[in-house]
Scaffold this motif. Structure first.
Motif, PDB file in Angstrom:
ATOM      1  N   VAL A  33       8.639  -5.870   5.498  1.00 47.54           N
ATOM      2  CA  VAL A  33       6.996  -5.124   4.748  1.00 47.54           C
ATOM      3  C   VAL A  33       7.447  -4.069   4.520  1.00 47.54           C
ATOM      4  O   VAL A  33       6.170  -3.009   3.435  1.00 47.54           O
ATOM      5  N   GLU A  34       8.795  -3.243   4.518  1.00 46.76           N
ATOM      6  CA  GLU A  34       9.244  -2.306   3.580  1.00 46.76           C
ATOM      7  C   GLU A  34       8.761  -2.275   1.978  1.00 46.76           C
ATOM      8  O   GLU A  34       7.860  -0.940   2.110  1.00 46.76           O
ATOM      9  N   PRO A  35       8.453  -3.136   1.675  1.00 46.15           N
ATOM     10  CA  PRO A  35       7.914  -3.197   0.060  1.00 46.15           C
ATOM     11  C   PRO A  35       6.442  -2.806   0.168  1.00 46.15           C
ATOM     12  O   PRO A  35       6.114  -2.400  -0.616  1.00 46.15           O
ATOM     13  N   LEU A  36       5.576  -3.695   1.561  1.00 44.97           N
ATOM     14  CA  LEU A  36       4.040  -2.772   1.653  1.00 44.97           C
ATOM     15  C   LEU A  36       4.254  -1.443   2.082  1.00 44.97           C
ATOM     16  O   LEU A  36       3.186  -1.016   2.368  1.00 44.97           O
ATOM     17  N   GLY A  37       5.332  -0.349   2.172  1.00 46.15           N
ATOM     18  CA  GLY A  37       4.829   0.685   2.158  1.00 46.15           C
ATOM     19  C   GLY A  37       5.117   1.760   3.755  1.00 46.15           C
ATOM     20  O   GLY A  37       5.361   2.119   4.292  1.00 46.15           O
ATOM     21  N   PHE A  38       5.594  -0.152   4.184  1.00 48.44           N
ATOM     22  CA  PHE A  38       5.595   0.135   6.088  1.00 48.44           C
ATOM     23  C   PHE A  38       7.057   0.280   7.006  1.00 48.44           C
ATOM     24  O   PHE A  38       7.779  -0.228   7.045  1.00 48.44           O
ATOM     25  N   THR A  39       7.473   1.267   7.380  1.00 46.89           N
ATOM     26  CA  THR A  39       7.988   1.364   8.403  1.00 46.89           C
ATOM     27  C   THR A  39       7.502   0.949   9.958  1.00 46.89           C
ATOM     28  O   THR A  39       6.857   0.824  10.124  1.00 46.89           O
ATOM     29  N   GLN A  40       8.741   0.872  10.547  1.00 47.26           N
ATOM     30  CA  GLN A  40       8.749  -0.352  11.628  1.00 47.26           C
ATOM     31  C   GLN A  40       8.053   0.419  13.112  1.00 47.26           C
ATOM     32  O   GLN A  40       6.781   0.080  13.622  1.00 47.26           O
ATOM     33  N   PRO A  41       8.010   1.890  12.988  1.00 47.21           N
ATOM     34  CA  PRO A  41       7.180   2.043  14.281  1.00 47.21           C
ATOM     35  C   PRO A  41       6.020   1.825  13.131  1.00 47.21           C
ATOM     36  O   PRO A  41       4.435   2.029  14.017  1.00 47.21           O
ATOM     37  N   ARG A  42       5.436   2.239  12.221  1.00 46.89           N
ATOM     38  CA  ARG A  42       4.400   1.982  11.569  1.00 46.89           C
ATOM     39  C   ARG A  42       3.602   1.142  11.970  1.00 46.89           C
ATOM     40  O   ARG A  42       2.086   0.055  12.400  1.00 46.89           O
ATOM     41  N   TRP A  43       4.593  -0.227  11.326  1.00 47.75           N
ATOM     42  CA  TRP A  43       3.796  -1.718  11.342  1.00 47.75           C
ATOM     43  C   TRP A  43       3.795  -1.835  12.449  1.00 47.75           C
ATOM     44  O   TRP A  43       2.801  -2.106  12.840  1.00 47.75           O
ATOM     45  N   THR A  44       4.429  -1.437  14.078  1.00 47.26           N
ATOM     46  CA  THR A  44       4.122  -1.805  15.389  1.00 47.26           C
ATOM     47  C   THR A  44       3.305  -1.329  15.608  1.00 47.26           C
ATOM     48  O   THR A  44       2.755  -1.546  16.281  1.00 47.26           O
TER      49      THR A  44
END
Length: 155
Positions: A33-44
């Motif tokens: 999901v990094e290409p979508l601009g999300f870091t682990q804290p954000r997507w979780t």
């Protein structure tokens, strides 16, 4: 042939192996999901927020994520600055902030969910529904047993 159950032959304890697999799977999703601009804290945070439902409180989200409020506050501020979520003051308790997705947040959430669904398909490859259902039931029972043990220890 040994009478030792397979789960006891793992290099780590079964619970240790669960933790290891969780970290690896979480990292696989983070990379995807990094290409979508999300870091682990954000997507979780976004996934848990959707699971809890819009209007959940910051405290409920922190508890669900099992993280401290300052860490969550930093992530929520970033999501708010990206116009993915908005925090609203609770009408009953002015100290409480409730969380909602913006229109852009709903769009980003749809992209995130679609990408995670692709990753889950890959992660679950070569596992039957019977195996996945057994694993799910076993995890739920392990969780219940752990919660019961903690409650008994506190009494």
């Amino acid at each position: 042939m040994s009478d030792t159950p397979f789960h006891e032959t793992l290099d780590l304890s079964l619970c240790g192996q669960l933790g290891r697999v969780h970290r690896i799977c979480r990292q696989a999703i983070t990379v995807a999901v990094e290409p979508l601009g999300f870091t682990q804290p954000r997507w979780t945070a976004m996934m848990y927020m959707q699971h809890l439902g819009e209007g959940c409180t910051q405290h409920e989200l922190a508890t669900s994520l099992a993280i401290e409020m300052p860490s969550l506050t930093r992530t929520l501020k970033q999501l708010e600055q990206s116009e993915i979520i908005e925090r609203r003051i609770d009408s009953q308790d002015k100290r409480c902030r409730r969380l909602y997705f913006t229109e852009q947040g709903h769009q980003q959430m749809a992209l995130l969910r679609a990408r995670i669904a692709e990753i889950k398909t890959h992660l679950y490859r070569d596992l039957s529904d019977e195996q996945l259902n057994g694993l799910a039931l076993g995890l739920l029972q392990l969780e219940e047993n752990a919660l019961n043990l903690m409650q008994e220890e506190q009494e």
